[in-house]
Write a protein that holds these residues in place. Structure first.
Motif, short mmCIF file in Angstrom:
data_model
loop_
_atom_site.label_atom_id
_atom_site.label_comp_id
_atom_site.label_asym_id
_atom_site.label_seq_id
_atom_site.Cartn_x
_atom_site.Cartn_y
_atom_site.Cartn_z
N GLY A 81 0.81 -1.22 0.00
CA GLY A 81 0.00 0.00 0.00
C GLY A 81 0.83 1.27 0.00
N LEU A 82 2.15 1.13 0.13
CA LEU A 82 3.01 2.31 0.10
C LEU A 82 2.77 3.10 -1.18
CD1 LEU A 82 6.30 0.76 1.49
CD2 LEU A 82 5.01 2.63 2.57
N ALA A 83 2.84 4.40 -1.05
CA ALA A 83 2.44 5.28 -2.16
C ALA A 83 3.24 5.05 -3.43
CB ALA A 83 2.55 6.73 -1.71
N ASP A 84 4.47 4.58 -3.31
CA ASP A 84 5.30 4.45 -4.50
C ASP A 84 5.41 3.01 -5.00
OD1 ASP A 84 6.74 3.43 -2.47
OD2 ASP A 84 8.35 4.91 -2.53
N ARG A 85 4.41 2.22 -4.68
CA ARG A 85 4.46 0.80 -5.06
C ARG A 85 3.26 0.42 -5.92
NH1 ARG A 85 8.88 -2.29 -3.50
NH2 ARG A 85 10.12 -0.65 -2.61
N ALA A 86 3.49 -0.50 -6.84
CA ALA A 86 2.37 -1.12 -7.54
C ALA A 86 1.75 -2.12 -6.58
CB ALA A 86 2.86 -1.85 -8.79
N ILE A 87 0.53 -2.57 -6.88
CA ILE A 87 -0.15 -3.43 -5.91
C ILE A 87 0.55 -4.77 -5.69
CG2 ILE A 87 -2.45 -2.42 -6.05
CD1 ILE A 87 -3.15 -4.85 -7.86
N SER A 93 7.54 4.40 -8.67
CA SER A 93 8.04 5.76 -8.86
C SER A 93 9.32 5.99 -8.07
CB SER A 93 6.97 6.79 -8.46
OG SER A 93 6.91 6.91 -7.05
N GLY A 94 9.23 5.84 -6.77
CA GLY A 94 10.42 6.04 -5.96
C GLY A 94 10.92 7.46 -6.01
N GLN A 95 10.17 8.37 -6.61
CA GLN A 95 10.63 9.75 -6.78
C GLN A 95 9.88 10.68 -5.85
OE1 GLN A 95 9.97 9.96 -10.90
NE2 GLN A 95 11.75 8.75 -11.42
N GLY A 96 8.61 10.82 -6.05
CA GLY A 96 7.76 11.64 -5.19
C GLY A 96 8.47 12.69 -4.37
N PHE A 97 8.74 12.37 -3.13
CA PHE A 97 9.41 13.31 -2.24
C PHE A 97 10.90 13.00 -2.12
CE2 PHE A 97 5.52 15.18 -1.32
CZ PHE A 97 4.59 14.23 -0.96
N ARG A 99 12.32 10.13 -1.71
CA ARG A 99 12.72 8.94 -0.95
C ARG A 99 11.59 7.92 -1.06
NH1 ARG A 99 10.15 9.31 4.03
NH2 ARG A 99 9.03 11.24 4.20
N GLU A 100 12.00 6.67 -0.91
CA GLU A 100 11.03 5.60 -1.05
C GLU A 100 10.26 5.40 0.24
OE1 GLU A 100 13.41 2.33 -2.27
OE2 GLU A 100 14.20 3.46 -3.97
N GLY A 101 9.07 4.86 0.08
CA GLY A 101 8.26 4.57 1.24
C GLY A 101 8.82 3.39 2.02
N ARG A 102 8.43 3.31 3.26
CA ARG A 102 9.02 2.30 4.13
C ARG A 102 8.05 1.86 5.20
NH1 ARG A 102 13.87 0.51 4.04
NH2 ARG A 102 14.96 -0.08 5.94
N VAL A 103 8.10 0.58 5.53
CA VAL A 103 7.36 0.04 6.67
C VAL A 103 8.37 -0.35 7.74
CG1 VAL A 103 5.78 -1.76 7.50
CG2 VAL A 103 5.59 -0.94 5.15
N VAL A 104 8.14 0.10 8.96
CA VAL A 104 8.91 -0.37 10.10
C VAL A 104 7.97 -1.25 10.90
CG1 VAL A 104 10.19 0.26 12.18
CG2 VAL A 104 10.26 1.75 10.16
N THR A 105 8.35 -2.51 11.12
CA THR A 105 7.46 -3.43 11.83
C THR A 105 8.20 -4.02 13.03
OG1 THR A 105 5.99 -5.36 11.62
CG2 THR A 105 7.99 -5.38 10.26
#
Ligand code: SAH
Ligand code: DHB
Ligand code: MG
Length: 241
Positions: A81-87, A93-97, A99-105
């Motif tokens: 569900g990260l904004a820069d990922r396909a489903i 994209s990895g561009q947006g802001f 930096r790439e989105g990230r999950v910390v679990t």
């Protein structure tokens, strides 16, 4: 048509998952590896996982915090569900802001964390997910101390030891911004939450958490009962103002 409630709920979940949340090879492999490791089958169902993915998309999540990893099944859904990922989890994209989105679990059990890492890697999400081993309350304090001023989390999924849910909610608030979505799992537990006289630590804590949601001016929140393949349970959802 089956008559007992659980069979009916399973049939409906089966139908919804078949049509709307089909599990692919990576998700199936994650479930199989989790079971093979002798871990409990308490991960979210596929349609619940897809709801988490959808929630992450809806808030444009680039930073997601999950408390309670198990085998990383919900983690995979969240990372997708990260904004820069396909489903399917591919980076698109990895561009947006910049930096790439990230999950910390966060996971207390090192063996579970190892299974989760393998599952996440198999899903092609290794670089998008950081699995942190340790008691979550301690890890949260470390996380807050090591990243002061870092962008707060856009979505927090609370799904670990239930007696600590109120404390996890406090941390979620501390690491949130206006617009952050906080979701907590397992708040109903076969209806036990309605018992004000319960002495069960999870029930007492869940009720304290609901009181926090009710009185906390920084969130608008609601709670929903669910039935399905995971029995009778529910979610709380809070939006930070
Ligand atoms: N979110 C997962 C399920 C998590 S089950 C999914 O839906 O796929 C709850 C997990 O929380 C278990 O793996 C358990 O080991 C972990 N846990 C329990 N107490 C914890 C604690 N104090 N700190 C971190 N993790 C904890
Ligand atoms: C349990 C934990 C969960 O997170 C869940 O979704 C279902 C059951 C448990 O500890 O039993
Ligand atoms: Mg849960």
């Amino acid at each position: 048509m089956t008559t007992d409630p659980q069979s009916l709920w399973n049939a409906v979940d089966g139908y919804f998952c078949e049509r709307l949340a089909q599990r692919d090879a990576a998700l199936e492999a994650a479930l199989a590896a989790t079971a093979a490791a002798g871990m409990p089958a308490i991960q979210v169902s596929a349609n619940q996982g897809k709801l988490l993915m959808l929630a992450a998309r809806a808030v444009g999540a680039r930073r997601i915090l999950e408390i309670g990893t198990l085998g990383g099944y919900s983690t995979i859904w969240l990372a997708r569900g990260l904004a820069d990922r396909a489903i399917d989890g591919r980076l698109v994209s990895g561009q947006g802001f910049g930096r790439e989105g990230r999950v910390v679990t966060l996971e207390a059990n090192a063996e579970y964390a190892a299974v989760a890492r393998a599952n996440i890697e198999r899903a092609g999400l290794a670089e998008a997910v950081e699995v942190r081993v340790g008691e979550a309350l301690r890890t949260l304090a470390l996380l807050a101390a090591e990243t002061p001023g870092l962008h707060p989390f856009d979505l927090v999924f609370i799904d670990a030891d239930k007696p600590n849910t109120p404390e996890y909610f406090k941390w979620a608030l501390r690491m949130s911004r206006p617009g952050t979505l906080i979701i907590a799992d397992n708040i109903v537990r076969d209806g036990a939450v309605a018992d004000a006289a319960s002495g069960d630590a999870s029930v007492v804590a869940t009720r304290a958490f609901v009181e926090m949601l009710a009185s906390e001016p920084r969130v608008i929140a609601t709670a929903l009962q669910t039935v399905g393949s995971k029995g009778y349970d529910g979610f709380a959802v809070a939006l930070v103002l």
